[in-house]
Design a protein around this motif. Structure first.
Motif, PDB file in Angstrom:
ATOM      1  N   LEU A  57      32.994 -12.968   9.292  1.00 36.98           N
ATOM      2  CA  LEU A  57      31.688 -12.630   9.837  1.00 36.98           C
ATOM      3  C   LEU A  57      31.418 -13.559  11.015  1.00 36.98           C
ATOM      4  O   LEU A  57      31.618 -14.772  10.915  1.00 36.98           O
ATOM      5  CB  LEU A  57      30.588 -12.795   8.783  1.00 36.98           C
ATOM      6  N   LEU A  58      30.984 -12.978  12.125  1.00 39.22           N
ATOM      7  CA  LEU A  58      30.637 -13.746  13.316  1.00 39.22           C
ATOM      8  C   LEU A  58      29.126 -13.703  13.503  1.00 39.22           C
ATOM      9  O   LEU A  58      28.512 -12.630  13.432  1.00 39.22           O
ATOM     10  CB  LEU A  58      31.320 -13.168  14.556  1.00 39.22           C
ATOM     11  N   GLU A  80      22.867 -13.146  19.462  1.00 35.23           N
ATOM     12  CA  GLU A  80      22.705 -11.713  19.716  1.00 35.23           C
ATOM     13  C   GLU A  80      22.918 -10.866  18.466  1.00 35.23           C
ATOM     14  O   GLU A  80      22.746  -9.646  18.523  1.00 35.23           O
ATOM     15  CB  GLU A  80      23.658 -11.260  20.813  1.00 35.23           C
ATOM     16  N   GLY A  81      23.332 -11.457  17.317  1.00 30.18           N
ATOM     17  CA  GLY A  81      23.472 -10.658  16.116  1.00 30.18           C
ATOM     18  C   GLY A  81      24.632 -11.045  15.233  1.00 30.18           C
ATOM     19  O   GLY A  81      25.058 -12.196  15.195  1.00 30.18           O
ATOM     20  N   ILE A  82      25.178 -10.058  14.521  1.00 29.97           N
ATOM     21  CA  ILE A  82      26.229 -10.282  13.526  1.00 29.97           C
ATOM     22  C   ILE A  82      27.310  -9.215  13.687  1.00 29.97           C
ATOM     23  O   ILE A  82      27.037  -8.070  14.042  1.00 29.97           O
ATOM     24  CB  ILE A  82      25.646 -10.254  12.093  1.00 29.97           C
ATOM     25  N   ASN A  83      28.552  -9.607  13.402  1.00 28.19           N
ATOM     26  CA  ASN A  83      29.690  -8.698  13.519  1.00 28.19           C
ATOM     27  C   ASN A  83      30.747  -9.153  12.528  1.00 28.19           C
ATOM     28  O   ASN A  83      30.909 -10.354  12.290  1.00 28.19           O
ATOM     29  CB  ASN A  83      30.249  -8.723  14.952  1.00 28.19           C
ATOM     30  N   GLY A  84      31.490  -8.211  11.942  1.00 26.90           N
ATOM     31  CA  GLY A  84      32.585  -8.622  11.081  1.00 26.90           C
ATOM     32  C   GLY A  84      33.130  -7.514  10.216  1.00 26.90           C
ATOM     33  O   GLY A  84      32.621  -6.389  10.205  1.00 26.90           O
ATOM     34  N   THR A  85      34.194  -7.857   9.508  1.00 20.06           N
ATOM     35  CA  THR A  85      34.787  -6.977   8.505  1.00 20.06           C
ATOM     36  C   THR A  85      35.068  -7.814   7.275  1.00 20.06           C
ATOM     37  O   THR A  85      35.642  -8.905   7.370  1.00 20.06           O
ATOM     38  CB  THR A  85      36.088  -6.336   9.006  1.00 20.06           C
ATOM     39  N   VAL A  86      34.656  -7.298   6.124  1.00 18.59           N
ATOM     40  CA  VAL A  86      34.810  -8.024   4.865  1.00 18.59           C
ATOM     41  C   VAL A  86      35.369  -7.079   3.808  1.00 18.59           C
ATOM     42  O   VAL A  86      35.300  -5.858   3.943  1.00 18.59           O
ATOM     43  CB  VAL A  86      33.465  -8.613   4.387  1.00 18.59           C
ATOM     44  N   ALA A  87      35.931  -7.666   2.752  1.00 16.66           N
ATOM     45  CA  ALA A  87      36.516  -6.860   1.686  1.00 16.66           C
ATOM     46  C   ALA A  87      36.324  -7.550   0.350  1.00 16.66           C
ATOM     47  O   ALA A  87      36.253  -8.779   0.264  1.00 16.66           O
ATOM     48  CB  ALA A  87      38.006  -6.630   1.956  1.00 16.66           C
ATOM     49  N   GLY A  88      36.244  -6.753  -0.707  1.00 15.32           N
ATOM     50  CA  GLY A  88      36.084  -7.286  -2.047  1.00 15.32           C
ATOM     51  C   GLY A  88      35.821  -6.165  -3.026  1.00 15.32           C
ATOM     52  O   GLY A  88      36.027  -4.988  -2.733  1.00 15.32           O
ATOM     53  N   SER A  89      35.333  -6.531  -4.199  1.00 11.84           N
ATOM     54  CA  SER A  89      34.941  -5.519  -5.179  1.00 11.84           C
ATOM     55  C   SER A  89      33.687  -4.804  -4.681  1.00 11.84           C
ATOM     56  O   SER A  89      32.949  -5.322  -3.840  1.00 11.84           O
ATOM     57  CB  SER A  89      34.655  -6.184  -6.526  1.00 11.84           C
TER      58      SER A  89
END
Length: 301
Positions: free
Chosen positions: A36-37, A41-50
C-alpha cells in the motif's frame, strides 16, 4: 485460494504518515500481505489474503477521508502472491513527476467497459496505452498506440514529442486499473486536449466484465504481483517473471539459451554485466537454500 484486491483513491490526506500504523495493524491482524502506498494525494496498492482479512482491511480504508465509496478490483490467486506487507509513504501514489497534475481537479470522460469497444472502434479516436513497454508486450487492445515508455514518468515527454500525431483526434486512454489514466488524462487536459476519455476501472475491469467472445483485448494483462498476468475473467495467466529484470516471460522462454533462473533471460542478458550476473547467481543460491529448508526467501518474490 487467496483474495486479491487492487485499489486506489485520489483524496487529500494532510498527514499520510498518521494513517500508516492503523493500516499496518489491521492488515497484519488479518494476515494480509502486499503493498500500500500513501501520499498526500491518496492511497494506491494491491493486497492479498483471506476473504475476512481483505474485508477488514477494505472496511478500514473506506473509513479514511474520501474513501467511503472505494471500489477495488477483486480477483483470486491459487498461491499467495505477496510474501510480506509493505505500507510506504510516497510523494505520489503513482509517479508522473508533474507537480501541476491533479486528478481531483478533473479527468477525462470515464467510459464503462461495456461502451469501450464502440469508442475505440470509432475512426476519429486514437487509443493510447499508458502502461510501460514490458506490460504492453504481453497484451493490449486492437490498434492501441504503444508509447514504449520505461516508466510512467516518461509519458509527458513522449506526449510532447508526439502530440502532432493526434491533432483533430479524440483520445482514449487505458491502463491496468485506472490510476495512471487519472493522471495522464488530467495532464492532456492541461495541455489543451479537449476530448479525452479513459477506461473506467482499467483493463482489469474490462477483462472482468466483457466476455472473451466480445473482447477487443489480445493477450494477457501484466499485474504487479506473483501471478504476473491475468486474462479474461481475471483468470491467472501463463507468464512467469524474470527475477533479474522483472519482465514477464512465457514458460517456453525458459528453454532459450540466454535463460538462467534468477540471473538472466533473453530480454535482459545483454543489459547486465558479468559482475551483475555473479551477484544474481549468489542471490539465486540463497533462494534455493531457503527453499531446501522449506522457507520462503523474500528475494524470490
Amino acid at each position: 485460494m487467496f483474495t486479491v484486491a487492487a485499489l486506489y483513491r485520489f483524496t487529500p490526506f494532510p498527514d499520510p504518515a498518521a494513517l500508516k500504523p492503523g493500516l499496518e495493524e489491521v492488515a497484519r491482524a488479518g494476515g494480509v500481505t502486499g503493498t500500500l502506498l500513501l501520499a498526500r494525494e491518496g492511497i494506491n496498492g494491491t493486497v492479498a489474503g483471506s476473504q475476512p482479512g481483505i474485508d477488514a482491511l477494505l472496511a478500514h480504508i473506506r473509513a479514511l477521508p474520501g474513501c467511503a465509496d472505494l471500489e477495488p478490483k477483486v480477483s483470486t490467486a491459487e498461491e499467495r502472491p505477496f510474501a510480506r506487507l509493505k505500507v510506504r509513504l510516497k510523494r505520489e501514489i503513482v509517479t508522473m513527476g508533474q507537480p501541476g497534475v491533479d486528478p481531483l481537479a478533473g479527468t477525462g470522460h470515464y467510459v464503462k467497459p461495456a461502451d469501450w469497444n464502440a469508442l475505440i472502434s470509432a475512426p476519429d479516436v486514437a487509443v493510447i496505452d499508458t502502461r510501460n513497454d514490458y506490460e504492453v508486450a504481453i497484451g493490449s487492445f486492437d490498434g492501441a498506440v504503444n508509447p514504449e515508455t520505461q516508466s510512467f514518468r516518461d509519458f509527458p515527454a513522449w506526449w510532447e514529442a508526439n502530440r502532432e500525431r493526434f491533432r483533430n483526434k479524440r483520445i482514449a486512454m487505458f491502463c491496468t486499473g485506472g490510476i495512471r489514466c487519472e493522471k495522464s488524462t488530467n495532464y492532456l487536459m492541461s495541455q489543451g486536449v479537449e476530448d479525452v476519455y479513459h477506461l473506467d476501472g482499467g483493463i482489469l475491469k474490462y477483462l472482468e466484465e466483457v466476455p472473451a467472445e466480445d473482447s477487443l483485448w489480445h493477450g494477457s494483462c501484466f499485474v504487479f504481483d506473483g501471478r504476473v498476468s491475468v486474462g479474461h475473467g481475471l483468470e491467472e495467466g501463463p507468464h512467469l517473471l524474470c527475477h533479474a529484470c522483472r519482465r514477464p516471460l512465457l514458460p517456453e522462454d525458459r528453454a532459450r539459451p540466454e535463460y538462467e533462473e534468477g540471473v538472466a533471460c533473453h530480454l535482459c542478458a545483454h543489459e547486465t554485466s558479468d559482475t551483475d550476473k555473479a551477484r544474481f547467481r549468489e542471490r539465486q543460491k540463497q533462494i534455493a537454500l531457503a527453499r531446501a529448508r522449506g522457507e520462503r526467501h523474500l528475494a524470490g518474490d
